[in-house]
Design an enzyme around this catalytic site. Sequence first.
Site, PDB file in Angstrom:
ATOM      1  N   HIS A  64      10.429   6.886   7.723  1.00  0.00           N
ATOM      2  CA  HIS A  64      10.928   6.952   6.347  1.00  0.00           C
ATOM      3  C   HIS A  64      12.426   7.246   6.404  1.00  0.00           C
ATOM      4  O   HIS A  64      12.910   7.874   7.347  1.00  0.00           O
ATOM      5  CB  HIS A  64      10.186   8.020   5.555  1.00  0.00           C
ATOM      6  CG  HIS A  64       8.810   7.609   5.150  1.00  0.00           C
ATOM      7  ND1 HIS A  64       8.375   7.604   3.845  1.00  0.00           N
ATOM      8  CD2 HIS A  64       7.749   7.166   5.881  1.00  0.00           C
ATOM      9  CE1 HIS A  64       7.121   7.185   3.779  1.00  0.00           C
ATOM     10  NE2 HIS A  64       6.718   6.916   5.008  1.00  0.00           N
ATOM     11  N   CYS A  77       5.498   9.482  -0.305  1.00  0.00           N
ATOM     12  CA  CYS A  77       4.183  10.068  -0.044  1.00  0.00           C
ATOM     13  C   CYS A  77       3.853  11.040  -1.155  1.00  0.00           C
ATOM     14  O   CYS A  77       4.610  11.985  -1.393  1.00  0.00           O
ATOM     15  CB  CYS A  77       4.165  10.794   1.301  1.00  0.00           C
ATOM     16  SG  CYS A  77       2.574  11.588   1.636  1.00  0.00           S
ATOM     17  N   ARG A  81       0.825  -1.215   0.000  1.00  0.00           N
ATOM     18  CA  ARG A  81       0.000   0.000   0.000  1.00  0.00           C
ATOM     19  C   ARG A  81       0.854   1.259   0.000  1.00  0.00           C
ATOM     20  O   ARG A  81       0.973   1.953  -0.990  1.00  0.00           O
ATOM     21  CB  ARG A  81      -0.956  -0.022   1.200  1.00  0.00           C
ATOM     22  CG  ARG A  81      -2.123   0.976   1.084  1.00  0.00           C
ATOM     23  CD  ARG A  81      -1.778   2.386   1.476  1.00  0.00           C
ATOM     24  NE  ARG A  81      -1.334   2.524   2.855  1.00  0.00           N
ATOM     25  CZ  ARG A  81      -0.846   3.671   3.346  1.00  0.00           C
ATOM     26  NH1 ARG A  81      -0.706   4.745   2.577  1.00  0.00           N
ATOM     27  NH2 ARG A  81      -0.436   3.729   4.604  1.00  0.00           N
ATOM     28  N   ASP A  82       1.530   1.529   1.086  1.00  0.00           N
ATOM     29  CA  ASP A  82       2.324   2.751   1.194  1.00  0.00           C
ATOM     30  C   ASP A  82       3.494   2.719   0.219  1.00  0.00           C
ATOM     31  O   ASP A  82       3.958   3.756  -0.244  1.00  0.00           O
ATOM     32  CB  ASP A  82       2.841   2.895   2.632  1.00  0.00           C
ATOM     33  CG  ASP A  82       3.222   4.318   2.978  1.00  0.00           C
ATOM     34  OD1 ASP A  82       2.954   5.221   2.163  1.00  0.00           O
ATOM     35  OD2 ASP A  82       3.780   4.539   4.065  1.00  0.00           O
ATOM     36  N   ASN A 112       9.693   4.073   2.926  1.00  0.00           N
ATOM     37  CA  ASN A 112       9.740   3.604   4.306  1.00  0.00           C
ATOM     38  C   ASN A 112      11.058   2.894   4.556  1.00  0.00           C
ATOM     39  O   ASN A 112      11.727   2.428   3.628  1.00  0.00           O
ATOM     40  CB  ASN A 112       8.613   2.596   4.549  1.00  0.00           C
ATOM     41  CG  ASN A 112       7.247   3.207   4.452  1.00  0.00           C
ATOM     42  OD1 ASN A 112       6.803   3.876   5.367  1.00  0.00           O
ATOM     43  ND2 ASN A 112       6.571   2.973   3.339  1.00  0.00           N
ATOM     44  N   HIS A 155       6.720   4.470  12.629  1.00  0.00           N
ATOM     45  CA  HIS A 155       6.724   4.394  11.166  1.00  0.00           C
ATOM     46  C   HIS A 155       7.743   5.412  10.651  1.00  0.00           C
ATOM     47  O   HIS A 155       7.479   6.617  10.651  1.00  0.00           O
ATOM     48  CB  HIS A 155       5.303   4.723  10.673  1.00  0.00           C
ATOM     49  CG  HIS A 155       5.117   4.762   9.201  1.00  0.00           C
ATOM     50  ND1 HIS A 155       4.228   3.930   8.541  1.00  0.00           N
ATOM     51  CD2 HIS A 155       5.661   5.536   8.227  1.00  0.00           C
ATOM     52  CE1 HIS A 155       4.240   4.196   7.259  1.00  0.00           C
ATOM     53  NE2 HIS A 155       5.099   5.182   7.046  1.00  0.00           N
TER      54      HIS A 155
END
Length: 303
Positions: A209, A240, A15-16, A249, A207
């Site tokens: 990055h 993003c 997803r991300d 990430n 989370h």
Amino acid sequence: MNLPKRVTLFEMGARDGLQNERAIISTDDKVRYIDLLSESGLRWIEATSFVSPKAIPQLADAAEVFARIRKAPGVRYPVLVPNLKGYERAKAAGADAIAVFTAASERFTKRNINMTIDESLAIFADVVRAATSDGMWVRGYVSTAFGSPFGDEVTPQMVVSVSVKLMEMGCDELSIGDTIGVGVPSQVDALIPPLAAKIPLDRIAMHFHDTRGTALANVYASLQQGIAKFDASSGGLGGCPYAPGATGNVGTEDVLYLLHQMGIETGVDLAKVRAASRFIATVVDHELTSKAFQAMEAATSVV
């Protein structure tokens, strides 16, 4: 040091990770990628997002992807939802775990979802209420917890305030995100204690990055603070769409290598995560950024 003996990873690649790829990835390839990740021992794999296809065309096939992936026993496949409409689509697709997202930065929230933080929380209160009524597990994301791409200040108190509101509305877990990869360990040390004073540590995930190369340092600082849940993306995929310059990430392989070398259990097979990353690398057709993935692939090619 009293570090956690076991850590849970929340895989973000499908997803991300994929949402920031410019070329549209086929549904078949997304399904294959998730199925490979499911074979690795990961217990949490965020499968897709039920956002508007106009907002993120890459994830327009969310319902088909979710329907076609092999649901491995013991693995949960949360999906991101932006509003009640997205929630109803996710529910119709058979999801039993969702995530909602806001941020600690007002300017980022406005740019990302065209709402203020308070407006976003009001929307998500209805989503979380519906989800909990339906027996779903709910995760809340707090983006830009260590800095905003648009220059507005983000303080630990602002992050705590948003986090508490998400938990009060019924979220089961929080993910605290360094969306643009500006955080350093001293910021981790400043944020986690006041956050843990309001929310149990076992309901907090971090989370990070790796935009400026500090993600693993921040993981280690979080471990020292007692955090035992982390988001990561196989191969280091991601970014993003609403945060200029944000790269992927922290790589799942990088976190696994660090943890395993430190004797911390994860239940995840690093070689199988690499296999998933190797597959998706051929699909996205560019080099993956995970340092551990790169090193291990190079070593394999030499042998």
